[in-house]
Design a protein around this motif. Sequence first.
Motif, mmCIF file in Angstrom:
data_model
loop_
_atom_site.group_PDB
_atom_site.id
_atom_site.type_symbol
_atom_site.label_atom_id
_atom_site.label_comp_id
_atom_site.label_asym_id
_atom_site.label_seq_id
_atom_site.Cartn_x
_atom_site.Cartn_y
_atom_site.Cartn_z
ATOM 1 N N ALA A 19 -17.884 44.649 1.412
ATOM 2 C CA ALA A 19 -17.590 45.755 2.338
ATOM 3 C C ALA A 19 -17.624 45.279 3.798
ATOM 4 N N ILE A 20 -18.500 44.330 4.102
ATOM 5 C CA ILE A 20 -18.527 43.788 5.458
ATOM 6 C C ILE A 20 -17.223 43.061 5.758
ATOM 7 N N ARG A 21 -16.755 42.273 4.804
ATOM 8 C CA ARG A 21 -15.522 41.511 5.048
ATOM 9 C C ARG A 21 -14.303 42.418 5.149
ATOM 10 N N SER A 22 -14.249 43.465 4.324
ATOM 11 C CA SER A 22 -13.041 44.278 4.268
ATOM 12 C C SER A 22 -13.061 45.495 5.183
ATOM 13 N N GLU A 23 -14.270 46.051 5.421
ATOM 14 C CA GLU A 23 -14.341 47.308 6.169
ATOM 15 C C GLU A 23 -15.255 47.251 7.387
ATOM 16 N N GLN A 24 -15.975 46.148 7.571
ATOM 17 C CA GLN A 24 -16.964 46.034 8.647
ATOM 18 C C GLN A 24 -18.031 47.136 8.546
ATOM 19 N N VAL A 25 -18.462 47.400 7.313
ATOM 20 C CA VAL A 25 -19.431 48.463 7.102
ATOM 21 C C VAL A 25 -20.468 48.025 6.088
ATOM 22 N N ARG A 35 -23.196 49.984 3.492
ATOM 23 C CA ARG A 35 -23.637 51.263 2.928
ATOM 24 C C ARG A 35 -24.882 51.007 2.098
ATOM 25 N N ALA A 36 -25.955 51.694 2.440
ATOM 26 C CA ALA A 36 -27.209 51.502 1.708
ATOM 27 C C ALA A 36 -28.045 52.764 1.812
ATOM 28 N N LEU A 37 -28.987 52.899 0.893
ATOM 29 C CA LEU A 37 -29.917 54.022 0.908
ATOM 30 C C LEU A 37 -31.009 53.806 1.950
ATOM 31 N N TYR A 38 -31.420 54.879 2.580
ATOM 32 C CA TYR A 38 -32.624 54.901 3.410
ATOM 33 C C TYR A 38 -32.612 53.771 4.442
ATOM 34 N N GLY A 39 -31.593 53.803 5.272
ATOM 35 C CA GLY A 39 -31.376 52.720 6.227
ATOM 36 C C GLY A 39 -32.432 52.567 7.285
ATOM 37 N N SER A 40 -33.287 53.573 7.485
ATOM 38 C CA SER A 40 -34.344 53.465 8.492
ATOM 39 C C SER A 40 -35.702 53.154 7.881
ATOM 40 N N SER A 41 -35.724 52.872 6.573
ATOM 41 C CA SER A 41 -36.994 52.588 5.892
ATOM 42 C C SER A 41 -37.181 51.078 5.767
ATOM 43 N N PRO A 42 -38.287 50.541 6.273
ATOM 44 C CA PRO A 42 -38.440 49.084 6.311
ATOM 45 C C PRO A 42 -38.975 48.490 5.015
ATOM 46 N N THR A 43 -38.620 47.251 4.800
ATOM 47 C CA THR A 43 -39.209 46.451 3.729
ATOM 48 C C THR A 43 -39.460 45.047 4.254
ATOM 49 N N ALA A 44 -40.554 44.464 3.813
ATOM 50 C CA ALA A 44 -40.925 43.111 4.255
ATOM 51 C C ALA A 44 -40.260 42.091 3.336
ATOM 52 N N CYS A 45 -38.930 42.106 3.305
ATOM 53 C CA CYS A 45 -38.176 41.255 2.390
ATOM 54 C C CYS A 45 -38.440 39.780 2.673
ATOM 55 N N VAL A 46 -38.212 38.950 1.651
ATOM 56 C CA VAL A 46 -38.618 37.548 1.705
ATOM 57 C C VAL A 46 -37.426 36.639 1.434
ATOM 58 N N ALA A 53 -30.600 49.113 8.483
ATOM 59 C CA ALA A 53 -29.840 49.291 9.732
ATOM 60 C C ALA A 53 -30.083 48.124 10.679
ATOM 61 N N GLU A 54 -31.323 47.642 10.747
ATOM 62 C CA GLU A 54 -31.624 46.485 11.598
ATOM 63 C C GLU A 54 -30.980 45.211 11.057
ATOM 64 N N GLN A 55 -30.975 45.063 9.746
ATOM 65 C CA GLN A 55 -30.296 43.911 9.158
ATOM 66 C C GLN A 55 -28.800 43.943 9.491
ATOM 67 N N THR A 56 -28.212 45.127 9.435
ATOM 68 C CA THR A 56 -26.803 45.271 9.771
ATOM 69 C C THR A 56 -26.554 44.848 11.214
ATOM 70 N N ALA A 57 -27.428 45.270 12.126
ATOM 71 C CA ALA A 57 -27.277 44.903 13.539
ATOM 72 C C ALA A 57 -27.403 43.402 13.736
ATOM 73 N N GLN A 58 -28.340 42.769 13.033
ATOM 74 C CA GLN A 58 -28.507 41.318 13.174
ATOM 75 C C GLN A 58 -27.298 40.571 12.620
ATOM 76 N N ARG A 116 -20.744 48.658 11.147
ATOM 77 C CA ARG A 116 -21.222 50.031 11.109
ATOM 78 C C ARG A 116 -22.140 50.211 9.903
ATOM 79 N N PHE A 117 -23.282 50.854 10.120
ATOM 80 C CA PHE A 117 -24.138 51.183 8.992
ATOM 81 C C PHE A 117 -23.885 52.629 8.582
ATOM 82 N N GLU A 118 -23.686 52.845 7.284
ATOM 83 C CA GLU A 118 -23.494 54.187 6.754
ATOM 84 C C GLU A 118 -24.598 54.477 5.741
#
Length: 281
Positions: free
Chosen positions: A144-150, A152-163, A197-202, A212-214
């Motif tokens: 979706a990033i390559r084709s639409e620059q978007v 889409r994910a659930l709960y975009g403002s909820s953080p996770t300490a991903c590794v 949403a922060e990952q999308t911005a980075q 764009r984050f949806e």
Amino acid sequence: MILVTGATGTVGREVVGRLPAGSAVRVMTRDPARAPDSVAAEVVRGDYDDPRSLARAVQGVRAVFLVTNRVGSDDDARFVEAARSAGVRHVVKLSAAAVADPLAQDLITCWQRGNEALLRGSGMEWTLLRPRAFMSNTLSWAPAIRSEQVVRALYGSSPTACVDPRDIAEVAVRALTEGGHAGRAHTLTGPEPITAAEQTAQLAELLGRPLRFEEAEVAQMRAALRARHPDTVTEALLESAERRREGGKSEVEGAVREILGRPAGSFRAWAADHLSAFSAG
């Protein structure tokens, strides 16, 4: 001899590449043609549904990196029995951070709890690796990033300490080759919680183009997940996302720094090293 299962997967492939030069390494995979070819390792065909193949894979093995992913299966039980019968001394098991969360009761987490209990009662030495969500999960956004620059994910403002999966692999190698890890459970996280949403911005900054984050609807995400997973696994993944929304996945642990002697890798660093996957061409 060290046996690496799941050697064609996200973490197992990294483990194989990080084992010290000169180590006696055996790789077990259902498809030997897909085995990592960057290092000298014996490759054997193994299938959790085939006890004879498991017996061959663990013959003469001292330590194992164990990965299973068929939720609800008896793969761990079959492997542990084969390993115990062959005299394997130490099993390093890839589990999940949610196991330690008493409020996480989804199918995947409960299955991993059972697998951990099985290993702890096996009579072999064990080490449990409990990672938070992999940073590499964001690769599912790439089309979706390559084709639409978007994104889409659930709960975009909820953080996770991903590794970073590479950190998981480095910890696994330490556990397989050094003392002091038997009987321990290591919860592995990144250096900070981060939202989708922060990952999308980075990613947008690194790519040099706007993204764009949806916010995805639950029904929309359920349909997407059902295209790749059984219904029971889909519902477990949605329950896990709810725990993230409730703040259950944001805590940062210090195990990566403690074991590796350096900070855990950031999402920005992981994304920079994998940027080509998100690039249009």
